[in-house]
Design a protein around this motif. Structure first.
Motif, PDB file in Angstrom:
ATOM      1  N   GLN A  89     -12.349   2.503   0.281  1.00 50.38           N
ATOM      2  CA  GLN A  89     -11.772   3.843   0.184  1.00 50.38           C
ATOM      3  C   GLN A  89     -10.304   3.787  -0.211  1.00 50.38           C
ATOM      4  N   GLY A  90      -9.625   2.707   0.184  1.00 52.20           N
ATOM      5  CA  GLY A  90      -8.201   2.574  -0.097  1.00 52.20           C
ATOM      6  C   GLY A  90      -7.882   2.092  -1.493  1.00 52.20           C
ATOM      7  N   GLY A  91      -8.853   1.534  -2.186  1.00 50.89           N
ATOM      8  CA  GLY A  91      -8.598   1.018  -3.526  1.00 50.89           C
ATOM      9  C   GLY A  91      -9.466  -0.187  -3.829  1.00 50.89           C
ATOM     10  N   GLU A  92      -8.925  -1.075  -4.653  1.00 47.86           N
ATOM     11  CA  GLU A  92      -9.686  -2.222  -5.140  1.00 47.86           C
ATOM     12  C   GLU A  92      -8.910  -3.511  -4.906  1.00 47.86           C
ATOM     13  N   ILE A  93      -9.637  -4.565  -4.583  1.00 53.35           N
ATOM     14  CA  ILE A  93      -9.062  -5.900  -4.483  1.00 53.35           C
ATOM     15  C   ILE A  93      -9.704  -6.738  -5.577  1.00 53.35           C
ATOM     16  N   ASP A  94      -8.870  -7.388  -6.383  1.00 49.88           N
ATOM     17  CA  ASP A  94      -9.373  -8.123  -7.545  1.00 49.88           C
ATOM     18  C   ASP A  94     -10.345  -9.225  -7.152  1.00 49.88           C
ATOM     19  N   LEU A  95      -9.946 -10.089  -6.230  1.00 49.92           N
ATOM     20  CA  LEU A  95     -10.803 -11.189  -5.799  1.00 49.92           C
ATOM     21  C   LEU A  95     -10.696 -11.374  -4.293  1.00 49.92           C
ATOM     22  N   ILE A  96     -11.826 -11.662  -3.676  1.00 49.28           N
ATOM     23  CA  ILE A  96     -11.841 -12.047  -2.269  1.00 49.28           C
ATOM     24  C   ILE A  96     -12.466 -13.432  -2.225  1.00 49.28           C
ATOM     25  N   GLU A 147       6.731  -8.150 -11.601  1.00 49.73           N
ATOM     26  CA  GLU A 147       7.389  -6.843 -11.472  1.00 49.73           C
ATOM     27  C   GLU A 147       6.393  -5.709 -11.290  1.00 49.73           C
ATOM     28  N   ARG A 148       5.163  -5.920 -11.693  1.00 48.85           N
ATOM     29  CA  ARG A 148       4.149  -4.867 -11.642  1.00 48.85           C
ATOM     30  C   ARG A 148       3.530  -4.705 -10.260  1.00 48.85           C
ATOM     31  N   ILE A 149       3.987  -5.491  -9.287  1.00 46.27           N
ATOM     32  CA  ILE A 149       3.472  -5.372  -7.922  1.00 46.27           C
ATOM     33  C   ILE A 149       4.502  -4.602  -7.097  1.00 46.27           C
ATOM     34  N   SER A 150       4.163  -3.368  -6.792  1.00 47.52           N
ATOM     35  CA  SER A 150       5.083  -2.485  -6.070  1.00 47.52           C
ATOM     36  C   SER A 150       4.786  -2.499  -4.568  1.00 47.52           C
ATOM     37  N   PRO A 151       5.753  -2.080  -3.759  1.00 51.01           N
ATOM     38  CA  PRO A 151       5.484  -1.948  -2.320  1.00 51.01           C
ATOM     39  C   PRO A 151       4.299  -1.017  -2.039  1.00 51.01           C
ATOM     40  N   ARG A 152       4.165   0.031  -2.825  1.00 48.30           N
ATOM     41  CA  ARG A 152       3.034   0.954  -2.656  1.00 48.30           C
ATOM     42  C   ARG A 152       1.708   0.239  -2.903  1.00 48.30           C
ATOM     43  N   MET A 157       1.159  -3.007  -2.613  1.00 45.39           N
ATOM     44  CA  MET A 157       0.933  -3.944  -1.510  1.00 45.39           C
ATOM     45  C   MET A 157       0.348  -3.219  -0.304  1.00 45.39           C
ATOM     46  N   ALA A 158       0.835  -2.013  -0.016  1.00 46.25           N
ATOM     47  CA  ALA A 158       0.300  -1.235   1.111  1.00 46.25           C
ATOM     48  C   ALA A 158      -1.159  -0.868   0.862  1.00 46.25           C
ATOM     49  N   ARG A 159      -1.486  -0.523  -0.379  1.00 43.84           N
ATOM     50  CA  ARG A 159      -2.866  -0.180  -0.734  1.00 43.84           C
ATOM     51  C   ARG A 159      -3.772  -1.397  -0.572  1.00 43.84           C
ATOM     52  N   ILE A 160      -3.297  -2.555  -0.990  1.00 38.98           N
ATOM     53  CA  ILE A 160      -4.085  -3.783  -0.861  1.00 38.98           C
ATOM     54  C   ILE A 160      -4.308  -4.111   0.615  1.00 38.98           C
ATOM     55  N   HIS A 161      -3.273  -3.958   1.429  1.00 43.66           N
ATOM     56  CA  HIS A 161      -3.423  -4.191   2.866  1.00 43.66           C
ATOM     57  C   HIS A 161      -4.482  -3.256   3.461  1.00 43.66           C
ATOM     58  N   ALA A 162      -4.424  -1.984   3.104  1.00 40.68           N
ATOM     59  CA  ALA A 162      -5.383  -1.017   3.644  1.00 40.68           C
ATOM     60  C   ALA A 162      -6.809  -1.358   3.211  1.00 40.68           C
ATOM     61  N   THR A 163      -6.963  -1.737   1.954  1.00 38.26           N
ATOM     62  CA  THR A 163      -8.286  -2.078   1.446  1.00 38.26           C
ATOM     63  C   THR A 163      -8.797  -3.368   2.092  1.00 38.26           C
ATOM     64  N   ALA A 164      -7.912  -4.339   2.281  1.00 41.17           N
ATOM     65  CA  ALA A 164      -8.299  -5.573   2.956  1.00 41.17           C
ATOM     66  C   ALA A 164      -8.739  -5.292   4.387  1.00 41.17           C
ATOM     67  N   SER A 165      -8.077  -4.376   5.041  1.00 44.19           N
ATOM     68  CA  SER A 165      -8.450  -3.991   6.404  1.00 44.19           C
ATOM     69  C   SER A 165      -9.872  -3.431   6.428  1.00 44.19           C
ATOM     70  N   GLU A 166     -10.221  -2.633   5.406  1.00 45.82           N
ATOM     71  CA  GLU A 166     -11.592  -2.113   5.296  1.00 45.82           C
ATOM     72  C   GLU A 166     -12.585  -3.269   5.174  1.00 45.82           C
ATOM     73  N   PHE A 167     -12.258  -4.249   4.321  1.00 41.93           N
ATOM     74  CA  PHE A 167     -13.164  -5.381   4.136  1.00 41.93           C
ATOM     75  C   PHE A 167     -13.285  -6.180   5.424  1.00 41.93           C
ATOM     76  N   LEU A 168     -12.164  -6.429   6.093  1.00 44.35           N
ATOM     77  CA  LEU A 168     -12.190  -7.194   7.333  1.00 44.35           C
ATOM     78  C   LEU A 168     -13.065  -6.527   8.390  1.00 44.35           C
ATOM     79  N   PHE A 221       2.623 -11.825   0.147  1.00 42.39           N
ATOM     80  CA  PHE A 221       3.128 -10.773   1.030  1.00 42.39           C
ATOM     81  C   PHE A 221       2.285 -10.769   2.290  1.00 42.39           C
ATOM     82  N   THR A 222       2.858 -10.283   3.367  1.00 43.27           N
ATOM     83  CA  THR A 222       2.171 -10.307   4.646  1.00 43.27           C
ATOM     84  C   THR A 222       2.029  -8.913   5.198  1.00 43.27           C
ATOM     85  N   ALA A 223       1.083  -8.761   6.118  1.00 42.04           N
ATOM     86  CA  ALA A 223       0.828  -7.454   6.731  1.00 42.04           C
ATOM     87  C   ALA A 223       1.921  -7.072   7.686  1.00 42.04           C
TER      88      ALA A 223
END
Length: 117
Positions: free
Chosen positions: A36-43, A66-71, A73-84, A115-117
């Motif tokens: 729901q939070g987005g997409e993760i390229d590879l797990i 440069e194309r990796i923004s704080p926003r 990173m937050a989306r990736i963290h949220a999506t990873a949390s869904e997967f976890l 980056f870390t959670a």
């Protein structure tokens, strides 16, 4: 870069990065996993641990990074949390976030624990 060209270049980069992890003895568990939070390229599975990988391709490593923004990173963290949440150990599963950069010549630069959670 046109939409179709960009899409295919991204797929090639993801394939190269997946091969990198596979050659290191790890398993590709999912490609372009959508939550729901987005997409993760590879797990990637590394024993009991998981590696969430964001792949960026550009003319240079610096431009790709440069194309990796704080926003994002937050989306990736949220999506990873869904997967976890789907894993037996849930949020207690050992995990890290890597960034894989590809330059215009096809060279890879891997940033572990980018980056870390």
């Amino acid at each position: 870069m046109s939409g179709a060209l960009s899409y295919h270049a991204g797929r090639v980069a993801e394939d190269r990065v997946a091969d990198h992890y596979t050659r290191a003895g790890m398993a590709v568990l999912a490609r372009r996993w959508r939550g729901q939070g987005g997409e993760i390229d590879l797990i990637i599975g590394n024993g009991a641990a998981l590696i969430f990988v964001e792949v960026k391709k550009s003319r240079s490593f610096a431009r790709a990074a440069e194309r990796i923004s704080p926003r994002q990173m937050a989306r990736i963290h949220a999506t990873a949390s869904e997967f976890l949440a789907t894993q037996p150990n849930g949020q207690l599963t050992e995990a890290r976030f890597d960034v894989a950069l590809m330059d215009g010549t096809g060279q890879l630069e891997m940033l572990e624990n980018a980056f870390t959670a």
